[in-house]
Structures are given as C-alpha cells and as structure tokens.
Design a protein around this motif. Sequence first.
Motif, PDB file in Angstrom:
ATOM      1  N   ARG A  18      -7.052 -11.880  20.219  1.00 18.37           N
ATOM      2  CA  ARG A  18      -7.951 -10.745  20.366  1.00 18.37           C
ATOM      3  C   ARG A  18      -9.399 -11.176  20.196  1.00 18.37           C
ATOM      4  N   GLY A  21     -11.439 -12.450  16.929  1.00 24.94           N
ATOM      5  CA  GLY A  21     -10.549 -13.031  15.935  1.00 24.94           C
ATOM      6  C   GLY A  21     -10.976 -14.442  15.585  1.00 24.94           C
ATOM      7  N   LEU A  28      -2.364 -17.696  10.403  1.00 22.22           N
ATOM      8  CA  LEU A  28      -2.220 -16.254  10.262  1.00 22.22           C
ATOM      9  C   LEU A  28      -0.920 -15.738  10.842  1.00 22.22           C
ATOM     10  N   ASP A  45       5.345   2.936  14.020  1.00 13.30           N
ATOM     11  CA  ASP A  45       5.976   1.719  13.527  1.00 13.30           C
ATOM     12  C   ASP A  45       7.401   1.613  14.048  1.00 13.30           C
ATOM     13  N   ARG A 136       4.507  -4.970  16.668  1.00 12.37           N
ATOM     14  CA  ARG A 136       3.599  -4.789  15.524  1.00 12.37           C
ATOM     15  C   ARG A 136       2.920  -6.092  15.119  1.00 12.37           C
ATOM     16  N   HIS A 137       3.006  -7.102  15.953  1.00 12.37           N
ATOM     17  CA  HIS A 137       2.421  -8.400  15.602  1.00 12.37           C
ATOM     18  C   HIS A 137       0.914  -8.266  15.409  1.00 12.37           C
ATOM     19  N   PRO A 138       0.333  -8.985  14.445  1.00 12.05           N
ATOM     20  CA  PRO A 138      -1.103  -8.827  14.183  1.00 12.05           C
ATOM     21  C   PRO A 138      -2.003  -9.331  15.305  1.00 12.05           C
ATOM     22  N   HIS A 139      -1.481 -10.134  16.233  1.00  8.63           N
ATOM     23  CA  HIS A 139      -2.334 -10.691  17.283  1.00  8.63           C
ATOM     24  C   HIS A 139      -2.112  -9.972  18.605  1.00  8.63           C
ATOM     25  N   ARG A 143       1.210  -8.897  21.237  1.00 11.71           N
ATOM     26  CA  ARG A 143       1.524  -7.503  21.569  1.00 11.71           C
ATOM     27  C   ARG A 143       1.423  -7.282  23.080  1.00 11.71           C
ATOM     28  N   ASP A 172      -2.697   1.100  21.561  1.00 10.69           N
ATOM     29  CA  ASP A 172      -3.160  -0.084  20.844  1.00 10.69           C
ATOM     30  C   ASP A 172      -4.685  -0.183  20.862  1.00 10.69           C
TER      31      ASP A 172
END
Length: 371
Positions: A18, A21, A28, A45, A136-139, A143, A172
């Motif tokens: 993203r 980032g 991470l 979720d 739900r992945h942080p990156h 997603r 998102d």
Amino acid sequence: MSDLASSRPVPDEPPDPRPGGPSDVSGLFPSAAELFVPAARDPSDLDEYALSPLAEMIADLADLGPPSSGVPGDPARFGPGGQAGPPAAASDDTEPTARTIAALLAAPLTTPAELADAVAWCYDDAALPLLLPLARHPHAAVRRAVAQALPSVLGEAAPEDTVHALIALSADRDEDVRDWACFALGTQLSEVDSLRVRDALVARLDDPHDDTRCEALLGLARRRDLRVLPVLHERLSRDNVFSLEIDAAGALGHASLHTLVRGHLSGWDDDVVARVCAALRLTDPDGVGDDLLDGLSDWFRAGAPHATDEDRYWWSVTLQLLEHAEYRAPEIAEQVHYRLQFAEPATTLMLGSRLSQLAGDHGWPRWRPSC
C-alpha cells in the motif's frame, strides 16, 4: 470524444504494498498463528475462521513435497552459506496451488509481495479456505490479490463466505482492492444476487476512484437494479464518459438511455466500438434490430456453427449483446426461431445452440437440453 480511462483491472500488474507503507515490510507479515486468531466480532470481519482447523490445514498442505518442490524444507531453496532463501512461489510455467499458498503461509520469511503474487494467480479450488482469512491481511497487495482470486477458486462451494469477504473488501481503504472487489461482485459473480450485494455496490456509486465506481455501476445494471437509472442519465449526459458506463447502459437496457448512448458513438478505440454498438442496440426501444435477427437467421441457414469465419459476423454481434444482457436471449431466440420456420435443419441447429441454451436459462420454453 469519449474518455477511455476506465480499464478493467488486469492481473499482470505486480501487486505492490500500500502506498505510504514502509519500504521493508518483511517483518510485518503475520505468522499463520497470528493471522488466524479470531478477531472481535464485526460485520466486516471473517472471524468464523478459527486458528486450529486452518493452522492444521496449512501444516498438512505445506508438509514438504519432494526435494525439488520449491517449498519450505527443500534443500535447493537454501542460498549461500546454507541460509534459507525467500520462499519460492510457483515457477513461471506453474500455477500456484493450495499447497503453494500453504507453504508461503507457513514460511516465516514470506513477504507480502510473494504471497500476493501467488494468491493472485491461484485457480485451485482447494485454496479457498486459505484465501478467505487473507481478506483481513494488513497489506493492501495481499487483499487486492484475494479480491482478484476469490471468484476463480470458488468452484462448487456455496458462495456465502466468498461474497461476505468481497463485500468487506469492496469497502477497503485501498482503491485497487475496492476496484477488484466490485469487479468480482458486480461481474464475475453477477449470478449471485441479493439485497446485501446490491447495497454494497450502491455504496460505491459515489466512490472517488473511477474504476471502482464504474464496476459497481455495471454490477448493479447487470442485476437490472433501477437505482442506477438516474445515475446513468447523469453520467451519460456528460461530454466525456467511461466505457464501463456505456456497458452499464446496455446491461440495463432502458429505452430512455438510447439517445444518450447515441451521443457517444465516436472517439472509441477499436476494441470498444463493438461494446458501444451493442449498448445502442440493447437500449433501442424498437428492439435489437431486424438486420441482426435476419443476419443471425441466415447464419444458421448457412450451417452454423460450421460456417466460415466471414459468416459469423452476426453471431459475434449477438454474443456481444448477451455479454452484459443475457436476459435478452429469449427475445432474440424467439424472433430467430420465427424466421427459421419451415427450415428444419437450421431450426435444429438453432435449438441446439448456445443462444437457445441461454434463452432456456431465462425461461424460453422452446429450448430442450436434449436438442
């Protein structure tokens, strides 16, 4: 001149982290255990995916193939000095599988870019339970890849979990993720129709990202949701429009849009012209056109589908119309059938064609699977 800036998302763009980032993101990436710990209950979720079953599945799938497999434990993967190198995704000539994804999830050095690349090109139905929690992945890169891949790995599974994930991804924070999710919900899974899906797409009609907004519009038009009619009137009244907005007008097929579509016939690249012409026919209050119906009838008389490529023109036009407006198949089939009366061989060919099958799927009584 019409604006062609609306391009369907393509999978060959390397998924990047993203914007904004950190440049070094390898540290991470959450471990499998961290990734599948149930989160607090929230509509967005996917908390029904608990740790134990998925952790066991990852362990089973990643449990080390043969020595040349390129999965964790393969000696060939170790770099200079015997140090473990980065996990290998599928080779250029091998599509990623559930085993590939599981191996990447189990390897502590997997980077988001590697995982995203494997997920984006995965067509293995067995990977679906591995991909769903990654929504739900942080990156954003991962997603985005999940939104891209989910329709391809759905297979024969019930669509509810996939739709749930895509609805969450359609909202998102990353525009590319929203774009892919709206494309998946709106077009790739257009046969899945519910108020929840429609409302998720309606929520994106004012999205600041052009392609996301257009994919949502097309998805609603394919479901013939009349909430898009005033939106299409407003957008097609502008000097510059997106090609997906023209597609949406054709998919909805409302006669009030015909004049507006006619105002945007010029200025398109060659590959878009056929879609614009299809939208013009689909919004015509007088129907799709006698020239098409006569030409299609002649094609069947010529021995379709064994006629020459030159004779397939009207069949190609018909397929373009049905690309976004499959529900028009009964109308076209009935009128072609009428033109073919007393021409038994041509009628037999027509009744066994893809046109008749699509018409039958939408209630046309003449089609029989045995034809």
